[in-house]
Design a protein around this motif. Structure first.
Motif, PDB file in Angstrom:
ATOM      1  N   ILE A   8      31.285  36.295  43.788  1.00 59.16           N
ATOM      2  CA  ILE A   8      32.500  35.832  43.118  1.00 59.16           C
ATOM      3  C   ILE A   8      33.638  36.772  43.520  1.00 59.16           C
ATOM      4  N   ILE A   9      34.659  36.228  44.187  1.00 60.37           N
ATOM      5  CA  ILE A   9      35.728  37.048  44.750  1.00 60.37           C
ATOM      6  C   ILE A   9      37.012  36.940  43.922  1.00 60.37           C
ATOM      7  N   ASP A  10      37.498  38.061  43.435  1.00 66.65           N
ATOM      8  CA  ASP A  10      38.853  38.217  42.898  1.00 66.65           C
ATOM      9  C   ASP A  10      39.260  37.204  41.821  1.00 66.65           C
ATOM     10  N   VAL A  11      38.404  36.961  40.874  1.00 69.96           N
ATOM     11  CA  VAL A  11      38.781  36.079  39.767  1.00 69.96           C
ATOM     12  C   VAL A  11      39.263  36.988  38.632  1.00 69.96           C
ATOM     13  N   GLN A  12      40.513  37.436  38.785  1.00 73.73           N
ATOM     14  CA  GLN A  12      41.101  38.448  37.913  1.00 73.73           C
ATOM     15  C   GLN A  12      42.225  37.858  37.069  1.00 73.73           C
ATOM     16  N   ASN A  13      42.488  38.474  35.937  1.00 77.64           N
ATOM     17  CA  ASN A  13      43.442  37.951  34.964  1.00 77.64           C
ATOM     18  C   ASN A  13      44.810  37.617  35.544  1.00 77.64           C
ATOM     19  N   TYR A  48      30.274  40.629  42.040  1.00 79.30           N
ATOM     20  CA  TYR A  48      31.691  40.363  41.820  1.00 79.30           C
ATOM     21  C   TYR A  48      32.479  41.270  42.758  1.00 79.30           C
ATOM     22  N   VAL A  49      33.585  40.753  43.263  1.00 78.94           N
ATOM     23  CA  VAL A  49      34.505  41.566  44.048  1.00 78.94           C
ATOM     24  C   VAL A  49      35.812  41.604  43.284  1.00 78.94           C
ATOM     25  N   GLN A  50      36.384  42.807  43.194  1.00 79.79           N
ATOM     26  CA  GLN A  50      37.596  43.024  42.409  1.00 79.79           C
ATOM     27  C   GLN A  50      38.634  43.700  43.296  1.00 79.79           C
ATOM     28  N   ILE A  65      38.503  41.410  35.499  1.00 85.24           N
ATOM     29  CA  ILE A  65      37.880  40.122  35.794  1.00 85.24           C
ATOM     30  C   ILE A  65      38.082  39.216  34.581  1.00 85.24           C
ATOM     31  N   HIS A  66      38.385  37.947  34.844  1.00 80.80           N
ATOM     32  CA  HIS A  66      38.672  37.012  33.757  1.00 80.80           C
ATOM     33  C   HIS A  66      37.510  37.003  32.759  1.00 80.80           C
ATOM     34  N   PRO A  67      37.822  37.102  31.469  1.00 75.46           N
ATOM     35  CA  PRO A  67      36.755  37.240  30.463  1.00 75.46           C
ATOM     36  C   PRO A  67      35.796  36.052  30.397  1.00 75.46           C
ATOM     37  N   SER A  68      36.222  34.867  30.806  1.00 77.78           N
ATOM     38  CA  SER A  68      35.328  33.710  30.716  1.00 77.78           C
ATOM     39  C   SER A  68      34.204  33.746  31.745  1.00 77.78           C
ATOM     40  N   ILE A  69      34.326  34.630  32.741  1.00 75.67           N
ATOM     41  CA  ILE A  69      33.261  34.766  33.749  1.00 75.67           C
ATOM     42  C   ILE A  69      32.842  36.227  33.894  1.00 75.67           C
ATOM     43  N   ALA A  70      33.062  37.011  32.874  1.00 80.37           N
ATOM     44  CA  ALA A  70      32.823  38.461  32.925  1.00 80.37           C
ATOM     45  C   ALA A  70      31.391  38.791  33.345  1.00 80.37           C
ATOM     46  N   ASN A 108      38.844  33.607  44.725  1.00 80.55           N
ATOM     47  CA  ASN A 108      40.252  33.555  45.115  1.00 80.55           C
ATOM     48  C   ASN A 108      40.538  34.523  46.252  1.00 80.55           C
ATOM     49  N   GLN A 109      41.431  34.385  46.936  1.00 81.75           N
ATOM     50  CA  GLN A 109      42.435  33.424  47.268  1.00 81.75           C
ATOM     51  C   GLN A 109      42.020  32.781  48.574  1.00 81.75           C
ATOM     52  N   THR A 110      41.994  31.484  48.591  1.00 83.11           N
ATOM     53  CA  THR A 110      41.415  30.689  49.667  1.00 83.11           C
ATOM     54  C   THR A 110      41.757  31.202  51.052  1.00 83.11           C
ATOM     55  N   GLU A 111      43.043  31.299  51.362  1.00 90.95           N
ATOM     56  CA  GLU A 111      43.464  31.590  52.732  1.00 90.95           C
ATOM     57  C   GLU A 111      43.433  33.070  53.081  1.00 90.95           C
TER      58      GLU A 111
END
Length: 184
Positions: A8-13, A48-50, A65-70, A108-111
């Motif tokens: 899971i890459i960069d799913v941050q607040n 996870y990658v941050q 990292i967004h709390p819904s996927i912590a 995130n981020q696709t490109e």
């Protein structure tokens, strides 16, 4: 026997800030929650990658990292400072230590980070499945976020990765990824 990990890459607040939210962010979170539930119920390692930079300052709320996927206890968090999740990080060594051959990638981020990480993973010999409806970006000056996502799915899917929808992913007790037979 091949082993799989979920990355899971960069799913941050910061990416879900109301002033400039990522495209279709709620659906992204729902899709990642589904993937996490599948992986956890099959004892698939989760990484996870941050990202860390001037916007994502270590220890601040936007960086978290967004709390819904912590992450849960035992799930690994890799810190990075470039779009490449492998560059100057311990990700490759940690995956090798667990004898991981296959990666399922979302985030995130696709490109930038998703694209770069997929390409580097393939060059390192990993079999990569990009979850085509579980990565996101923002509109650019020339393309909509959806166009960017569709374009990268096409380019990466034609040359580098296997593409699967979230609902197609089924993990199989830490051996490998299976495709839900309803979608073959």
């Amino acid at each position: 026997m091949k082993k799989t990990a979920l990355l899971i890459i960069d799913v941050q607040n910061a990416m879900f800030d109301d002033s400039n939210p990522i495209y279709d962010g709620e659906q992204l979170l729902n899709n990642i929650q589904y993937l996490l539930n599948q992986a956890r119920s099959s004892s698939i390692p989760i990484f996870y990658v941050q990202h860390n930079d001037e916007e994502f300052i270590t220890g601040t709320p936007p960086w978290e990292i967004h709390p819904s996927i912590a992450p849960k206890k035992g799930e690994i968090i890799i810190q990075k400072q470039t779009p490449d999740s492998f560059h100057h990080t311990e990700l490759h060594q940690m995956l090798q230590a667990q004898q991981i051959d296959d990666l399922v990638i979302a985030g995130n981020q696709t490109e930038y980070c998703v694209d770069t990480t997929c390409r580097h993973a393939v060059s390192l010999g990993y079999n990569v499945t990009l979850v085509r409806d579980a990565h996101r970006t923002w509109d650019s000056n020339t393309l909509s976020a959806k166009q960017i996502i569709d374009h990268h799915n096409e380019v990466l899917g034609n040359a580098f990765v296997s593409l699967r929808a979230t609902i197609e992913i089924q993990f199989n007790n830490n051996e490998n990824i299976k495709i839900n037979p309803r979608y073959i």
